[in-house]
Design a protein around this motif. Structure first.
Motif, PDB file in Angstrom:
ATOM      1  N   CYS A 155      38.132  33.544  33.960  1.00  0.00           N
ATOM      2  CA  CYS A 155      37.174  34.390  34.498  1.00  0.00           C
ATOM      3  C   CYS A 155      37.572  35.011  35.544  1.00  0.00           C
ATOM      4  CB  CYS A 155      36.323  33.220  35.385  1.00  0.00           C
ATOM      5  SG  CYS A 155      34.946  32.056  34.330  1.00  0.00           S
ATOM      6  N   GLU A 156      38.845  34.596  36.208  1.00  0.00           N
ATOM      7  CA  GLU A 156      39.798  35.390  37.194  1.00  0.00           C
ATOM      8  C   GLU A 156      40.057  36.738  36.658  1.00  0.00           C
ATOM      9  OE1 GLU A 156      40.974  36.755  40.586  1.00  0.00           O
ATOM     10  OE2 GLU A 156      39.776  34.848  40.506  1.00  0.00           O
ATOM     11  N   SER A 157      40.602  36.714  35.248  1.00  0.00           N
ATOM     12  CA  SER A 157      41.016  37.862  34.600  1.00  0.00           C
ATOM     13  C   SER A 157      40.252  38.824  34.435  1.00  0.00           C
ATOM     14  CB  SER A 157      41.617  37.387  33.516  1.00  0.00           C
ATOM     15  OG  SER A 157      42.096  38.253  32.444  1.00  0.00           O
ATOM     16  N   ILE A 158      38.875  38.278  34.213  1.00  0.00           N
ATOM     17  CA  ILE A 158      37.747  39.287  33.888  1.00  0.00           C
ATOM     18  C   ILE A 158      37.618  40.040  35.273  1.00  0.00           C
ATOM     19  CG2 ILE A 158      35.106  39.518  33.550  1.00  0.00           C
ATOM     20  CD1 ILE A 158      35.763  37.418  31.517  1.00  0.00           C
ATOM     21  N   ARG A 159      37.534  39.030  36.257  1.00  0.00           N
ATOM     22  CA  ARG A 159      37.317  39.892  37.717  1.00  0.00           C
ATOM     23  C   ARG A 159      38.220  40.915  38.003  1.00  0.00           C
ATOM     24  NH1 ARG A 159      33.691  36.933  40.968  1.00  0.00           N
ATOM     25  NH2 ARG A 159      33.201  34.586  39.858  1.00  0.00           N
TER      26      ARG A 159
END
Length: 318
Positions: free
Chosen positions: A98-102
């Motif tokens: 999820c952090e990578s997508i952000r």
């Protein structure tokens, strides 16, 4: 003479035996150390590979030029890159994914055209019910990051706000919303009052061909039927609950007669599911697998086989 010679040789034999035992002990220790080192090396190798894969996933967009709108005019290459990226996110923990997508969205924000393209494609892959890459947690990250960016004003915020509200309902791990439905006998039944180790909840429309196909597959599944027939000491292994969402009640009464009697077949007579939007039914049929305390175990699985595989992994003796 012979006896004396034998006595003299006894200490020598003892020394030989002691040396042999010591050598055997040393050999055993070395062997164990080698095995331990090999095992640790294997684990280290696996961990190193996982870390390498994680780094590759997270750094995939580092060399991409997010200001190049010409590149998107023939977007097949970028589309493939995005699909590969989303497919590899499972190699990360959910938090890191999820952090990578952000971070991806933050990079795409430098250009409005590019940003719009990525948002549209991420919605298609992560949100649409027919997508093999659909993932509610990942798309929640997309929505939260987009709404927090301040790029959407007024009416533009309504759709992502609605999507975010609905996606957060009945997530995996939390207790499913309770509701009341009517049975063919005219009795009212609450979802939470159904006693079973597992509850398979299916929302459908009698006129929906895909709903009929799913229900036929369930009725013919040997695994589902085994669970329905198998009971514990005081608790059924599986309750299969179908809820008719569309059509008049008379049509439902006629249709539900063709469904297995062992199923619990209900109708949303009070329209609470649609009016109060207790569940996010983005398409029908919509399936949930619930645990004994009605916590969500599977939410909108892509196929019936995903449900049966989950059940088989939990019970090998059925």
């Amino acid at each position: 003479m012979n006896k004396r010679r034998l006595r003299l040789l006894d200490p020598l034999r003892l020394v030989i035996h002691q040396k042999y035992a010591r050598l055997l002990c040393i050999t055993s220790v070395v062997f164990l150390l080698l095995c331990t080192c090999a095992a640790n090396w294997g684990k280290s190798n696996t961990m190193a590979k996982q870390q390498k894969d994680s780094i590759l996933v997270e750094c995939l967009w580092d060399t991409y030029d997010f200001t190049d709108t010409v590149r998107l005019s023939s977007s097949a290459a970028t589309e493939k890159m995005l699909v590969d990226y989303l497919s590899q996110l499972s190699e990360l923990t959910e938090e890191r994914a999820c952090e990578s997508i952000r971070r991806l969205l933050l990079k795409a924000r430098v250009n409005k055209v590019v940003n719009r393209w990525f948002l549209q494609r991420l919605e298609h892959h992560l949100y649409e019910p027919d997508s093999s890459l659909r993932n509610d947690s990942y798309y929640i990250s997309v929505l939260e990051e987009t709404l927090a960016s301040g790029q959407l004003d007024g009416m533009m915020r309504l759709r992502p706000l609605y999507q975010l509200k609905m996606l957060k309902k009945n997530r995996i791990g939390i207790k499913a919303a309770d509701f009341t439905f009517i049975l063919s006998t005219g009795e009212l039944q609450n979802l939470w009052d159904i006693s079973a180790k597992y509850t398979l909840l299916l929302f459908y429309d009698p006129d929906c061909i895909y709903c009929r196909q799913s229900m036929m597959e369930l009725s013919e599944s040997s695994i589902i039927n085994s669970f329905l027939q198998h009971s514990g000491l005081s608790l059924s292994q599986l309750a299969l609950v179908t809820i008719c969402m569309e059509g008049e009640i008379d049509m439902w009464k006629e249709y539900q007669q063709s469904l297995p009697s062992v199923w619990i077949n209900g109708y949303d007579v009070r329209k609470v599911l649609t009016e109060k939007e207790l569940y996010f039914l983005r398409s029908l049929p919509s399936i949930y697998l619930l645990g004994e305390d009605k916590q969500v175990l599977l939410k909108e699985p892509s196929s019936i086989s995903e449900v049966t595989s989950y059940l088989l992994n939990k019970y090998d003796d059925i």
